[in-house]
Design a protein around this motif. Structure first.
Motif, short mmCIF file in Angstrom:
data_model
loop_
_atom_site.label_atom_id
_atom_site.label_comp_id
_atom_site.label_asym_id
_atom_site.label_seq_id
_atom_site.Cartn_x
_atom_site.Cartn_y
_atom_site.Cartn_z
N GLN A 1 0.83 -1.21 0.00
CA GLN A 1 0.00 0.00 0.00
C GLN A 1 0.86 1.26 0.00
O GLN A 1 0.54 2.25 -0.66
N GLU A 2 1.98 1.21 0.73
CA GLU A 2 2.87 2.38 0.81
C GLU A 2 3.47 2.71 -0.55
O GLU A 2 3.56 3.87 -0.95
N VAL A 3 3.89 1.67 -1.29
CA VAL A 3 4.43 1.90 -2.64
C VAL A 3 3.36 2.53 -3.53
O VAL A 3 3.61 3.52 -4.22
N ALA A 4 2.15 1.98 -3.48
CA ALA A 4 1.05 2.52 -4.29
C ALA A 4 0.73 3.97 -3.87
O ALA A 4 0.47 4.83 -4.72
N ARG A 5 0.76 4.22 -2.56
CA ARG A 5 0.45 5.57 -2.07
C ARG A 5 1.48 6.57 -2.58
O ARG A 5 1.13 7.65 -3.06
N ARG A 6 2.76 6.20 -2.50
CA ARG A 6 3.81 7.14 -2.94
C ARG A 6 3.75 7.38 -4.45
O ARG A 6 4.05 8.47 -4.92
N LEU A 7 3.35 6.37 -5.19
CA LEU A 7 3.21 6.54 -6.65
C LEU A 7 1.90 7.26 -7.00
O LEU A 7 1.68 7.61 -8.16
N GLY A 8 1.05 7.44 -5.99
CA GLY A 8 -0.21 8.15 -6.24
C GLY A 8 -1.27 7.31 -6.91
O GLY A 8 -2.13 7.84 -7.60
N VAL A 9 -1.22 5.98 -6.72
CA VAL A 9 -2.18 5.11 -7.41
C VAL A 9 -2.96 4.21 -6.45
O VAL A 9 -3.45 3.16 -6.86
N LEU A 10 -3.08 4.58 -5.18
CA LEU A 10 -3.91 3.79 -4.27
C LEU A 10 -5.33 3.76 -4.81
O LEU A 10 -5.85 4.79 -5.23
N PRO A 11 -6.01 2.60 -4.79
CA PRO A 11 -7.37 2.51 -5.34
C PRO A 11 -8.33 3.55 -4.78
O PRO A 11 -9.24 3.98 -5.46
N GLU A 12 -8.13 4.01 -3.54
CA GLU A 12 -9.01 5.01 -2.95
C GLU A 12 -9.02 6.31 -3.76
O GLU A 12 -9.93 7.11 -3.63
N ALA A 13 -8.01 6.51 -4.59
CA ALA A 13 -7.96 7.72 -5.43
C ALA A 13 -9.09 7.74 -6.45
O ALA A 13 -9.33 8.76 -7.08
N GLY A 14 -9.80 6.61 -6.59
CA GLY A 14 -10.91 6.57 -7.55
C GLY A 14 -10.53 5.74 -8.75
O GLY A 14 -9.37 5.67 -9.14
N PRO A 15 -11.49 5.07 -9.40
CA PRO A 15 -11.19 4.13 -10.47
C PRO A 15 -10.59 4.77 -11.73
O PRO A 15 -9.85 4.15 -12.45
N ILE A 16 -10.90 6.05 -11.97
CA ILE A 16 -10.41 6.68 -13.19
C ILE A 16 -9.15 7.50 -12.93
O ILE A 16 -8.25 7.58 -13.75
N ASP A 17 -9.07 8.06 -11.73
CA ASP A 17 -8.05 9.07 -11.45
C ASP A 17 -6.71 8.43 -11.11
O ASP A 17 -6.45 8.08 -9.98
N ILE A 18 -5.84 8.24 -12.10
CA ILE A 18 -4.51 7.69 -11.87
C ILE A 18 -3.53 8.85 -11.83
O ILE A 18 -3.07 9.34 -12.86
N LYS A 19 -3.24 9.31 -10.65
CA LYS A 19 -2.36 10.48 -10.52
C LYS A 19 -0.91 10.07 -10.68
O LYS A 19 -0.57 8.91 -10.53
N GLY A 20 -0.05 11.04 -10.90
CA GLY A 20 1.39 10.79 -10.95
C GLY A 20 1.96 10.72 -9.55
O GLY A 20 1.26 10.97 -8.57
N PRO A 21 3.26 10.43 -9.43
CA PRO A 21 3.88 10.33 -8.11
C PRO A 21 3.88 11.69 -7.40
O PRO A 21 3.97 12.73 -8.04
N ARG A 22 3.77 11.61 -6.08
CA ARG A 22 3.89 12.81 -5.28
C ARG A 22 5.32 12.93 -4.76
O ARG A 22 5.87 11.96 -4.26
N LEU A 23 5.91 14.07 -4.91
CA LEU A 23 7.28 14.29 -4.41
C LEU A 23 7.29 14.26 -2.90
O LEU A 23 6.42 14.83 -2.25
N MET A 24 8.26 13.56 -2.33
CA MET A 24 8.40 13.51 -0.88
C MET A 24 9.13 14.76 -0.41
O MET A 24 10.12 15.17 -0.99
#
Length: 253
Positions: free
Chosen positions: A229-252
């Protein structure tokens, strides 16, 4: 209508696709290690790997790496082009870990003098043995041109992914790639196949070296689901973001 199952592997099931030249790749929660000797389940792994692999394949396509990926169909499935898998796993290593440490007596976590590419023959019964270019060409698993292309792609993928992961505070230690032959109008080209996910990569946190990949399952380190989940969260693609919304990575920060 029930789809015809073509193949079931350790982490995925391949079904007949809705149109000619395609197959559906279904991501399971099953986890295996040590050549299938250790088995278990990582809850939600299939959903996360589907998202992570979709995102990374799409980014690689954008820099000119041809892949088998077409589109994600739902939480666990993606549509991919049907390819003839080259029976070679290409492993790129940036930091000493896994079998390299055992084989050469290196210290885990030591940075390698340069990225090292290894080839393994895809054969579960034999435990996917390490092989050389000589073996690959002599036994006809791939010809010299195929191998050259796979090597060039692997090095480009490594450069790109190292930068991408570093931007979100992650270290790409090593990873496994698979390639396939895609036939179009009597012409064949080599494309990236399978998946890129915490199942096939070693990913560590830059600041703490915390392992965020399947090693947590292999070594009974716990918090396996949380690591994926942490890898997906950092890449901005956790499923909670919504089925269509595939965001890019967030800078730490």
């Amino acid at each position: 209508m029930r789809r015809r199952q073509i193949y079931e592997g350790k982490a995925k099931i391949i079904y007949e696709g809705p149109e000619p030249g395609t197959v559906v790749q279904y991501f399971k929660d099953d986890a295996t290690a040590f050549n299938n000797q250790k088995k278990g389940t990582i809850t939600g792994k299939g959903v996360l790997n589907n998202r992570i692999s979709e995102y990374l394949m799409t980014r690689l396509e954008s820099i000119g790496i041809p892949t088998h990926f077409v589109r994600r169909l739902n939480m666990r499935e993606q549509l991919v082009r049907e390819v003839e898998i080259v029976p070679i796993e290409v492993v790129v290593r940036n930091i000493a870990a896994g079998t390299l440490v055992k084989r050469l007596g290196l210290e885990e976590g030591a940075r390698l003098p340069r990225s090292i590419v290894e080839y393994y023959y895809k054969n579960d019964e034999l435990g996917d043995p390490l092989v050389s270019e000589e073996h690959i060409t002599a036994f006809g698993w791939a010809n010299t041109q195929d191998l050259d292309e796979m090597l060039q792609y692997a090095l480009r993928i490594n450069d790109f992914l190292c930068g991408l992961f570093l931007g979100v505070g992650l270290k790409l230690v090593d990873f496994k790639l698979e390639f396939g032959r895609l036939w179009e109008d009597e012409e064949m080209r080599i494309v990236l196949a399978d998946e890129i996910s915490p199942d096939s990569c070693r990913i560590w946190d830059v600041a703490t070296d915390k392992k965020l990949d399947k090693d947590r399952f292999r070594r009974d380190l716990g918090e396996v689901e949380e690591a994926y989940q942490e890898v997906a969260r950092r890449l901005g693609v956790l499923p909670e973001a919504g089925p269509i919304d595939i965001k890019g990575p967030r800078l730490m920060q």
